[in-house]
Design a protein around this motif. Sequence first.
Motif, PDB file in Angstrom:
ATOM      1  N   HIS A  57      -0.372 -10.895  -4.384  1.00 52.97           N
ATOM      2  CA  HIS A  57      -0.513  -9.732  -5.249  1.00 52.97           C
ATOM      3  C   HIS A  57       0.184  -9.937  -6.594  1.00 52.97           C
ATOM      4  CE1 HIS A  57       3.683  -8.389  -4.752  1.00 52.97           C
ATOM      5  NE2 HIS A  57       3.567  -8.658  -3.452  1.00 52.97           N
ATOM      6  N   HIS A  63       1.476  -5.759  -0.812  1.00 55.31           N
ATOM      7  CA  HIS A  63       0.247  -6.076  -0.082  1.00 55.31           C
ATOM      8  C   HIS A  63      -0.784  -4.952  -0.134  1.00 55.31           C
ATOM      9  CE1 HIS A  63       2.331  -3.613   2.919  1.00 55.31           C
ATOM     10  NE2 HIS A  63       1.156  -3.449   3.511  1.00 55.31           N
ATOM     11  N   MET A  66      -3.985  -5.341  -2.274  1.00 54.50           N
ATOM     12  CA  MET A  66      -5.076  -6.207  -1.845  1.00 54.50           C
ATOM     13  C   MET A  66      -5.922  -5.593  -0.734  1.00 54.50           C
ATOM     14  SD  MET A  66      -4.774  -9.006  -3.713  1.00 54.50           S
ATOM     15  CE  MET A  66      -4.557  -7.750  -4.986  1.00 54.50           C
ATOM     16  N   HIS A 337      -8.876  -4.904  -8.683  1.00 55.72           N
ATOM     17  CA  HIS A 337      -8.643  -4.838  -7.231  1.00 55.72           C
ATOM     18  C   HIS A 337      -8.729  -3.405  -6.717  1.00 55.72           C
ATOM     19  CE1 HIS A 337      -4.901  -4.000  -9.204  1.00 55.72           C
ATOM     20  NE2 HIS A 337      -4.199  -3.886  -8.093  1.00 55.72           N
TER      21      HIS A 337
END
Length: 356
Positions: A57, A63, A66, A337
Motif C-alpha cells: 500500500h 492494507h 487494497m 484503488h
Amino acid sequence: MDFTARRVVSSPGRETVDDGGAWLGTTAAVWHYPAEASEPGPSAASQAPARRLLLIHGFRGDHHGMALIVDALPEFEVFVPDLPGFGATPPLQRATSDAADSLPGKHGPAEQGPSKQGPGKQGPAKHTLDAYAGFVEALAEALELGAGDVLVGHSFGSIIVAAHAAQTNPAAHAAQTNPAAPPQEPRRWAGLGLLAPISNDIFTGRLLPGAAAVDLYYRASQWLPERLAQALLRSPLAQAVTNASMIVTREPDQVAYIRDQHRQHFSGYADPHTLLQAYWASSRHTVTEFADRLELPVLLAPGAKDQLSTPAGQRRLRAMIPRAHTEVLCETGHLLHYEKPAQAARALRRFISTLD
C-alpha cells in the motif's frame, strides 16, 4: 498473520542506509486472502497453479486501501501487509550484529516480537526507502514468494517495490553487493505491477506549490509538542484538504466511501517521528530512479488525472523501463484503488496473463 521480519538492508554507496543497524525487525501484520476455488472441469488438473500476489500500500495507508482490488481478483491468492509504522505493524527496530542471532523467527502475538530484546542491543531504525525495500524482501522470504509470483505497489508502494526489484535483479545485485561478501541468489518475480506509479519529482514544475505546502505541514509536526503535533497530523481539516485535492469521482457513494476510509485509516500511523521518516522516503524518491534496472515485465497503471504525476512524467517513465506496458485508467486520479478498483484489477489480470 504475524512474523518477525529480518533483513540486512544496507546498500553500499547509498545515503539512505539504516543508522548502523544491519538487522531490522518488526512484528509484521499480513492479511492473507486465499484464492477462490475454480469450477471443476476436465482441464482443471492440468492447469498451472495461479500466481500469488503481494500488494504493498501507499503512504499513510494500510492494507484496507487494497481491499477493493483484492475483492476484484478472487482467482488469486493475495497477501497484503501493513507497512512498518502503519496499521497493525509496529515501526522497525534495529539490532547490532551482536544481537542478530537473538532475533526471533516466525511467531504469533505481536508482544513476542523483538521488543523483548535486552537493553543496549536494539533501538529505533530509520524508515528509509532501503529499509522498506528490505521489509518487502523479508516478507517474500517468509511467505515463500518468488519466481512465479507478482509484486504490486500503489503510490509510495510503487517506489518501494521498484526499489526492491531493482536491488534484487541479477545485474544490479552484482553491481551493488560488496565484492567481499558471499554471493546471494537474487529474487526473481514473474512481474511487477505499479498502480499510480510516482514518476515525477514533486518539488518541480506544477507540482511544486502543493508539495511545498505538504512539506511544511509535516515539518511543522516536528516543531510542536507531541500533543499539538498529533492534533495537527490527525486534523479533520487535513483530511478535508486531502479529500478535496485528491478525489476525482463525483459519484456520491464513492465520495462518501473514500472520505470514510480516510477518516478511519488516514491517522493509523505509529507516531509522528516514524510518519515523518516515511514521508521523507515517499517524497524524495520516484520510480524513475530504478527504472533502467527493472529487467522484468512491468505494468504501469496510472490514473489519467493523477494529481502526483504528469503525463509527460509517465511517458518518460515508460521509456526508461525495458519491458514496460502501460494501461491508463480513465476518469480517475491517484486514488484509483478506491475509484476504479475493478479497472485496476482487470489491468493486473491482463498483465499477469501475458507473463511467461
